[in-house]
Design an enzyme around this catalytic site. Structure first.
Site, PDB file in Angstrom:
ATOM      1  N   ALA A 242       0.858  -1.192   0.000  1.00  0.00           N
ATOM      2  CA  ALA A 242       0.000   0.000   0.000  1.00  0.00           C
ATOM      3  C   ALA A 242       0.889   1.236   0.000  1.00  0.00           C
ATOM      4  O   ALA A 242       0.746   2.138   0.824  1.00  0.00           O
ATOM      5  CB  ALA A 242      -0.953  -0.013   1.188  1.00  0.00           C
ATOM      6  N   LEU A 243       1.806   1.262  -0.958  1.00  0.00           N
ATOM      7  CA  LEU A 243       2.887   2.247  -0.953  1.00  0.00           C
ATOM      8  C   LEU A 243       2.401   3.633  -1.344  1.00  0.00           C
ATOM      9  O   LEU A 243       1.435   3.800  -2.087  1.00  0.00           O
ATOM     10  CB  LEU A 243       4.001   1.792  -1.900  1.00  0.00           C
ATOM     11  CG  LEU A 243       4.590   0.403  -1.621  1.00  0.00           C
ATOM     12  CD1 LEU A 243       5.730   0.100  -2.594  1.00  0.00           C
ATOM     13  CD2 LEU A 243       5.068   0.281  -0.182  1.00  0.00           C
ATOM     14  N   HIS A 244       3.111   4.647  -0.846  1.00  0.00           N
ATOM     15  CA  HIS A 244       2.807   6.044  -1.110  1.00  0.00           C
ATOM     16  C   HIS A 244       4.117   6.824  -1.156  1.00  0.00           C
ATOM     17  O   HIS A 244       5.204   6.226  -1.090  1.00  0.00           O
ATOM     18  CB  HIS A 244       1.867   6.599  -0.031  1.00  0.00           C
ATOM     19  CG  HIS A 244       2.304   6.278   1.366  1.00  0.00           C
ATOM     20  ND1 HIS A 244       3.402   6.869   1.976  1.00  0.00           N
ATOM     21  CD2 HIS A 244       1.808   5.403   2.284  1.00  0.00           C
ATOM     22  CE1 HIS A 244       3.547   6.396   3.192  1.00  0.00           C
ATOM     23  NE2 HIS A 244       2.606   5.505   3.411  1.00  0.00           N
TER      24      HIS A 244
ATOM     25  N   ARG B  57      -2.570   3.277   5.979  1.00  0.00           N
ATOM     26  CA  ARG B  57      -3.899   3.198   6.583  1.00  0.00           C
ATOM     27  C   ARG B  57      -4.813   4.323   6.114  1.00  0.00           C
ATOM     28  O   ARG B  57      -6.038   4.229   6.274  1.00  0.00           O
ATOM     29  CB  ARG B  57      -3.789   3.209   8.109  1.00  0.00           C
ATOM     30  CG  ARG B  57      -3.131   1.949   8.663  1.00  0.00           C
ATOM     31  CD  ARG B  57      -2.917   2.030  10.150  1.00  0.00           C
ATOM     32  NE  ARG B  57      -2.237   0.843  10.644  1.00  0.00           N
ATOM     33  CZ  ARG B  57      -2.839  -0.248  11.091  1.00  0.00           C
ATOM     34  NH1 ARG B  57      -4.165  -0.284  11.111  1.00  0.00           N
ATOM     35  NH2 ARG B  57      -2.144  -1.287  11.511  1.00  0.00           N
TER      36      ARG B  57
ATOM     37  N   GLY C 159       5.584   8.543   0.986  1.00  0.00           N
ATOM     38  CA  GLY C 159       6.439   8.363   2.152  1.00  0.00           C
ATOM     39  C   GLY C 159       7.434   7.241   1.922  1.00  0.00           C
ATOM     40  O   GLY C 159       8.625   7.360   2.245  1.00  0.00           O
ATOM     41  N   HIS C 160       6.948   6.134   1.361  1.00  0.00           N
ATOM     42  CA  HIS C 160       7.860   5.037   1.012  1.00  0.00           C
ATOM     43  C   HIS C 160       8.832   5.474  -0.084  1.00  0.00           C
ATOM     44  O   HIS C 160      10.026   5.166  -0.039  1.00  0.00           O
ATOM     45  CB  HIS C 160       7.059   3.826   0.528  1.00  0.00           C
ATOM     46  CG  HIS C 160       6.153   3.238   1.560  1.00  0.00           C
ATOM     47  ND1 HIS C 160       4.782   3.422   1.530  1.00  0.00           N
ATOM     48  CD2 HIS C 160       6.401   2.477   2.651  1.00  0.00           C
ATOM     49  CE1 HIS C 160       4.233   2.782   2.546  1.00  0.00           C
ATOM     50  NE2 HIS C 160       5.186   2.211   3.255  1.00  0.00           N
TER      51      HIS C 160
END
Length: 308
Positions: free
Chosen positions: A31-33, A188, A35-36
């Protein structure tokens, strides 16, 4: 980008790569975004050969329902990793990481870190985190491990793990990435509906309020705080009593409908909870609260006063 799904394939590929760049590892649960992506950018900027794992670890969920609801977006994850320039994606199955079954096989002596904040509200969570991170580190054998400050306590736990197991890796903690409205980027967040997404910024606003209130107290003139009783010493610099400040932040969240687990200010090095703070040593404000069915965490480092 090369995708490896087994430990054997990953080790074979990594052993065949030319010697030279240090290996940087970014473990994720998908569930990467952005931030990753920021962790990957940090590793790439340092010239690292990058390995990223996507593995939703069942042993760190003390609530099985939370594990089942964790977002799984592997197609978009692969696209993000390709665009970020990751060299290798490690995409193992549960049986690949836990070949003898999904059980905790050892206990990690985390001391005080496991008794407060996330440790108190999620019993067993950090044992599961340590188990999977140790296994991944022994599989990948990186030089540098990149993690985000949003999981402040987890970063401290992993530093303790590295010390306990004497693992030859350097932990690199990268700053929190935030949306334009201040909400800390988190997997999340995908579980928030439109209404809850808009209201979720209240956690960041509460952290900012804490920072302002503490700064106001620390800005008081020198000598406004009494000397320690019986010391005969001159008056000390003002120290901020923290209970009224954290209580105000908690009340503001509860008034908006949040179910608050904790609002605390802790020593930035030991995570000992603080009753007051004189601005000399690092400190961090930390919040965990349910917003609807989604539990969100965030933190903000409180910068020490500059010495005059």
């Amino acid at each position: 980008m090369v995708i490896c799904k087994t430990v054997a394939d990953l080790r074979a590929y990594l052993s065949s790569r030319p010697r030279g760049p240090r290996l940087g590892f970014i473990p994720t649960m998908g569930a990467l975004h952005d931030g990753h992506a920021s962790l990957i950018r940090e590793a790439k900027a340092g010239g690292r050969f990058t390995v990223c794992s996507v593995f939703v670890n069942p042993t760190q969920f003390n609530d099985p329902a939370d594990f089942q609801k964790y977002p799984k977006t592997i197609e978009s994850d692969i696209l993000l990793l390709e665009q970020a320039g990751v060299d290798v994606l490690f995409l193992p199955s549960v049986s690949e990481i836990y070949p003898t079954g999904v059980v905790l096989t050892k206990h990690y002596d985390l001391g005080y870190l496991e008794t407060v904040l996330e440790g108190a509200y999620r019993p067993g969570h950090f044992q599961g985190v340590c188990q999977v991170v140790e296994r991944l580190l022994r599989i990948v054998q990186p030089d540098d491990l990149y993690m985000g400050q949003k999981d402040y306590q987890q970063c401290m736990v992993i530093r303790r793990l590295i010390e306990l197991e004497q693992l030859p890796v350097v932990l690199v903690v990268c700053p929190i990435r935030r949306e334009a409205d201040g909400l800390a980027m988190s997997s999340r967040n995908l579980r928030l509906d439109a209404v809850h997404r808009e209201g979720a910024t209240a956690i960041y606003e509460a952290l900012e309020m804490i920072r302002r209130r503490v700064s106001e107290v620390l800005a008081a003139p020198l000598g406004s705080a009494p000397a320690r009783r019986g010391s005969g010493a001159a008056p000390e610099a003002a120290a901020a009593p923290l209970a009224p400040i954290t209580a105000e932040a908690r009340a503001s969240l509860e008034a908006k409908g949040f179910r608050v687990d904790y609002v605390e200010i802790a020593d930035g090095t030991t995570l000992q909870l603080l009753e007051s703070w004189d601005g000399r040593a690092p400190a961090v404000a930390l919040i965990a609260a349910f917003w609807g069915e989604v539990r969100l965490i965030d933190n903000e480092v409180l910068a020490p006063k500059r010495s005059s």
